[in-house]
Structure formats: structure tokens, C-alpha cells
Design a protein around this motif. Structure first.
Motif, mmCIF file in Angstrom:
data_model
loop_
_atom_site.group_PDB
_atom_site.id
_atom_site.type_symbol
_atom_site.label_atom_id
_atom_site.label_comp_id
_atom_site.label_asym_id
_atom_site.label_seq_id
_atom_site.Cartn_x
_atom_site.Cartn_y
_atom_site.Cartn_z
ATOM 1 N N PRO A 142 1.590 0.000 -0.805
ATOM 2 C CA PRO A 142 1.784 0.149 0.789
ATOM 3 C C PRO A 142 0.803 -1.075 1.110
ATOM 4 O O PRO A 142 1.193 -1.435 2.443
ATOM 5 N N LYS A 143 -0.053 -1.757 0.278
ATOM 6 C CA LYS A 143 -0.780 -2.817 0.776
ATOM 7 C C LYS A 143 0.022 -4.026 0.854
ATOM 8 O O LYS A 143 -0.474 -4.990 1.392
ATOM 9 N N GLY A 144 0.997 -4.041 0.108
ATOM 10 C CA GLY A 144 2.049 -5.167 0.164
ATOM 11 C C GLY A 144 3.256 -4.900 0.916
ATOM 12 O O GLY A 144 3.341 -4.067 1.402
ATOM 13 N N THR A 145 4.166 -5.983 0.769
ATOM 14 C CA THR A 145 5.634 -5.857 1.181
ATOM 15 C C THR A 145 6.124 -4.774 0.476
ATOM 16 O O THR A 145 6.502 -5.178 -0.724
ATOM 17 N N MET A 146 6.741 -3.776 1.185
ATOM 18 C CA MET A 146 7.485 -2.843 0.209
ATOM 19 C C MET A 146 9.173 -3.277 0.390
ATOM 20 O O MET A 146 9.642 -3.466 1.558
ATOM 21 N N VAL A 147 9.635 -3.472 -0.759
ATOM 22 C CA VAL A 147 10.787 -3.864 -0.995
ATOM 23 C C VAL A 147 11.773 -2.891 -1.453
ATOM 24 O O VAL A 147 11.547 -2.233 -2.515
ATOM 25 N N ILE A 148 12.977 -2.424 -0.716
ATOM 26 C CA ILE A 148 14.223 -1.820 -1.097
ATOM 27 C C ILE A 148 15.224 -2.339 -1.367
ATOM 28 O O ILE A 148 15.965 -3.115 -0.483
ATOM 29 N N GLU A 149 15.668 -2.737 -2.833
ATOM 30 C CA GLU A 149 16.829 -3.735 -3.005
ATOM 31 C C GLU A 149 18.191 -3.315 -2.801
ATOM 32 O O GLU A 149 18.443 -1.960 -3.287
ATOM 33 N N CYS A 150 19.195 -4.050 -2.417
ATOM 34 C CA CYS A 150 20.469 -3.581 -2.106
ATOM 35 C C CYS A 150 21.375 -4.777 -2.074
ATOM 36 O O CYS A 150 21.149 -5.669 -1.114
ATOM 37 N N GLU A 151 22.041 -4.970 -3.174
ATOM 38 C CA GLU A 151 23.057 -6.309 -3.084
ATOM 39 C C GLU A 151 24.376 -5.717 -3.366
ATOM 40 O O GLU A 151 24.718 -4.648 -4.280
ATOM 41 N N ALA B 238 4.595 -2.660 6.275
ATOM 42 C CA ALA B 238 3.853 -1.415 7.002
ATOM 43 C C ALA B 238 2.528 -1.558 7.027
ATOM 44 O O ALA B 238 1.615 -0.960 6.059
ATOM 45 N N ARG B 239 2.034 -2.198 8.100
ATOM 46 C CA ARG B 239 0.511 -2.587 8.167
ATOM 47 C C ARG B 239 0.135 -1.343 8.854
ATOM 48 O O ARG B 239 -1.095 -0.991 8.919
ATOM 49 N N ASN B 240 0.819 -0.618 9.649
ATOM 50 C CA ASN B 240 0.248 0.572 10.293
ATOM 51 C C ASN B 240 1.261 1.826 9.860
ATOM 52 O O ASN B 240 2.556 1.948 9.835
ATOM 53 N N ASN B 241 0.491 3.105 9.463
ATOM 54 C CA ASN B 241 1.128 4.008 9.052
ATOM 55 C C ASN B 241 2.142 3.953 7.797
ATOM 56 O O ASN B 241 3.110 4.349 8.345
ATOM 57 N N PRO B 242 1.951 3.363 6.948
ATOM 58 C CA PRO B 242 3.056 3.247 5.877
ATOM 59 C C PRO B 242 3.705 4.758 5.111
ATOM 60 O O PRO B 242 4.877 4.549 4.867
ATOM 61 N N GLU B 243 2.750 5.618 5.418
ATOM 62 C CA GLU B 243 3.087 6.942 4.846
ATOM 63 C C GLU B 243 4.482 7.410 5.625
ATOM 64 O O GLU B 243 5.144 8.141 5.008
ATOM 65 N N LYS B 244 4.626 7.077 6.718
ATOM 66 C CA LYS B 244 6.116 7.315 7.575
ATOM 67 C C LYS B 244 7.207 6.722 6.626
ATOM 68 O O LYS B 244 8.545 7.279 7.143
ATOM 69 N N TYR B 245 6.999 5.586 6.078
ATOM 70 C CA TYR B 245 8.263 5.215 5.194
ATOM 71 C C TYR B 245 8.589 5.900 4.031
ATOM 72 O O TYR B 245 9.576 5.622 3.478
#
Length: 243
Positions: free
Chosen positions: A47-56, A95-102
Motif C-alpha cells: 500500500p505504500k507504493g502504486t497498487m497495480v491491477i492488470e487487465c489487458e 492510495a495515499r489516504n486510507n488504502p484499506e478501502k481498496y
């Protein structure tokens, strides 16, 4: 001679026209979307970096993409912390704020006028880091990483993952690296490449019609030092249980 040269030029020109015609026909072939790349079903991110979900996906015409979160339409454009890549369905979550919601179940949909393709359901999970005392292991020696999930009425399904920025990937097992029946990860001899940022043990307990997931989290930081007697790998470990 000059005549044979003109003949070759004519044949070459005819061949180029024929190939161009084939290319145009291929462009006119209409295809419904097909998913060609997607994140793992159990998708663990930092969560401290960019969270990536891939779809191509591919298709003709090129598909447009949309997402569902927990079974409902996810309006990416209205979330200031989420963006979707151009001509792609891949999500970047800042998600700089409240990453848990993702932390949720995601599904990608690729569509054109000839149909739609669905990714599998992707469970996004977060892992955290804590500073702990290091364990020193000499290269070439054996190592055991303990999973130690809490006891349950049924035997858990256990698997290990390690960091591969920006996501977690399954630990590749072979004759040198293997998992025991108790879920512990065994290294017959430690190599330089075994020292990665994080390892994570996941234990899933089946219960009635759903599962309970326990994540055993650990940090393994590499600090290489050369001494007269050989190579030292310093590893930090920690276990945290969450249900």
C-alpha cells in the motif's frame, strides 16, 4: 538484360500489392475481445507504493474497459486516487489516504460491439511492513521460513509469495526450495537471489461455504557484506497473523 529486369520489378510490385491487400483484409476481420493479461486471483500489493491491477485485452475494434468492485460497477473516473491506463484496463491506485478501502474483489470487463470478455475475480489484499531484528545467514547454508498459521478444524491450503515490484508473486519451488507439509518454506542452500524485499505465507482455511485467509507476513532485507571467510546475507523476519 533490361527486359528481365523489368519483369522482376513487375513481379515485385505485384507481390507488394498482394501483401497490402492481405493486410487490409486482416484489418477488416472483426473480433470480440479476449483477455490476454490479468493479475492473479490472490493479488497482494504494497500500500505504500502504486497498487497495480492488470487487465489487458485484444479485439477488433479495440475494446473499451470497465471494472466491477465487489460485484458492483466501479466508476474509476470519479475516484481521484485511481486511474486507468490508455488503451488498457490496467488500474493504477495511488492510495495515499486510507488504502484499506481498496481491499476488495475486482473484475475487469473488455467490450466492443461484438461481445465482452471478463477477467477472473481478483482479490486485492494489502500487506504491511515492520522493523524487526535481523537474522544472519551465510550463503550456501540451509534456511527455514516458518509459516505457523493458527490451528483450525481443517488443514489449511498454504502457499508462499515474494515481492516482485510492484506486486507479490508465487515463490518458485524446485529441488532447492520447497514447502513442507506444515507450510514452512525450506531452502536447502541460500543463494544471493533468495534475498528479496518480502516473503508472505498465506494459509486458507475452508469453512462451510467460504474461506478464511490468514496472512503470515515477513520482511527479508538484503545486506551483502564481504569478509575474509565468505558472503553474509542478513535477513529480517517477522510473523503477523490476520484473519
Amino acid at each position: 538484360d533490361r527486359r528481365s529486369g523489368k519483369g522482376r520489378d513487375l513481379l515485385s510490385a505485384e507481390h507488394e500489392v498482394e501483401e497490402a491487400t492481405k493486410d487490409q483484409k486482416r484489418l477488416k476481420v472483426r473480433q470480440p475481445p479476449t483477455i490476454i493479461k490479468q493479475s492473479m486471483k490472490e493479488h497482494i500489493v504494497d500500500p505504500k507504493g502504486t497498487m497495480v491491477i492488470e487487465c489487458e485485452a485484444k479485439g477488433n475494434p479495440h475494446p473499451i474497459f470497465s471494472w466491477r468492485r465487489n460485484g458492483k460497477y466501479f466508476n474509476v473516473a470519479r475516484d481521484s486516487q485511481v486511474s486507468m491506463r490508455r488503451r488498457s484496463g490496467t488500474l493504477d491506485i495511488y492510495a495515499r489516504n486510507n488504502p484499506e478501502k481498496y481491499e476488495a474483489e475486482y473484475q475487469c470487463i473488455a467490450s466492443n460491439q461484438y461481445g465482452s470478455a471478463y477477467s477472473h475475480k481478483i482479490i486485492l489484499q494489502l500487506y504491511s511492513k515492520e522493523i524487526v531484528e535481523p537474522v544472519v545467514v551465510s550463503a550456501g547454508l540451509p534456511l527455514v521460513l516458518s509459516c505457523d498459521p493458527p490451528p483450525g478444524p481443517l488443514k489449511p491450503e498454504t502457499y508462499w509469495m515474494s515481492s516482485s515490484f510492484p506486486t507479490m508473486q508465487p515463490v518458485r519451488q524446485d529441488r532447492r526450495v520447497s514447502m513442507g507439509v506444515n507450510g514452512d518454506l525450506y531452502f536447502s542452500n541460500v543463494l544471493f537471489n533468495d534475498s528479496v524485499a518480502d516473503y508472505c505465507c498465506n494459509a486458507r482455511f475452508p469453512y462451510k461455504n467460504h474461506t478464511i485467509t490468514v496472512r503470515v507476513k515477513g520482511e527479508f532485507f538484503r545486506n551483502i557484506e564481504y569478509f575474509m571467510f565468505g558472503l553474509i546475507i542478513i535477513i529480517q523476519t517477522n510473523n503477523i497473523f490476520s484473519v
